[in-house]
Design an enzyme around this catalytic site. Sequence first.
Site, PDB file in Angstrom:
ATOM      1  N   GLY A 138       0.813  -1.213   0.000  1.00  0.00           N
ATOM      2  CA  GLY A 138       0.000   0.000   0.000  1.00  0.00           C
ATOM      3  C   GLY A 138       0.845   1.259   0.000  1.00  0.00           C
ATOM      4  N   CYS A 139       1.886   1.263   0.807  1.00  0.00           N
ATOM      5  CA  CYS A 139       2.750   2.446   0.899  1.00  0.00           C
ATOM      6  C   CYS A 139       3.513   2.674  -0.400  1.00  0.00           C
ATOM      7  CB  CYS A 139       3.692   2.317   2.089  1.00  0.00           C
ATOM      8  SG  CYS A 139       2.811   2.258   3.669  1.00  0.00           S
TER       9      CYS A 139
END
Length: 158
Positions: free
Chosen positions: A48-49
């Site tokens: 996600g990051c």
Amino acid sequence: MTAPNRLAPGDAAPAFDLPTDTGDKVSLAGLRGRKVILYAYPAAMTPGCTKQACDFRDSLASLQAAGYEVVGISPDKPAKLAKFREHDAITFPLVSDEDKTVLTAYGAYGEKQLYGKTVTGVIRSTFVIDEQGRIEKALYNVKATGHVAKLRKDLGLD
């Protein structure tokens, strides 16, 4: 630990002076006179990051053309941030807040829900800071995917 204090539009943005992945430092005072998008993310090199950082990277030219500087903040060590920058060609500063003091001051560290459990950690957040160092937008619990597109729309850039 209780829920973190949340910032609101008009609040003074908490000052910071943090090390980057390159060994330099980035401070809010040094960015005064420019609009800043400070985004908090839990951990470099996670799916996600990485998606969120790449979205900011891919929008950086148009954000800068509109007068915004982008800075990512996480509790990762500078060495891990350097690997993240190199691996994913991140083209904006990544700052390290290992003791989470700045993340806490921004309300981006504290209790959150993760898979139905209450845990303590980084709350994925984005802060738009005006030229005078005041909060223009404070967005908490943002999604990694699609957030940059929504932010661009909210800022009137799309």
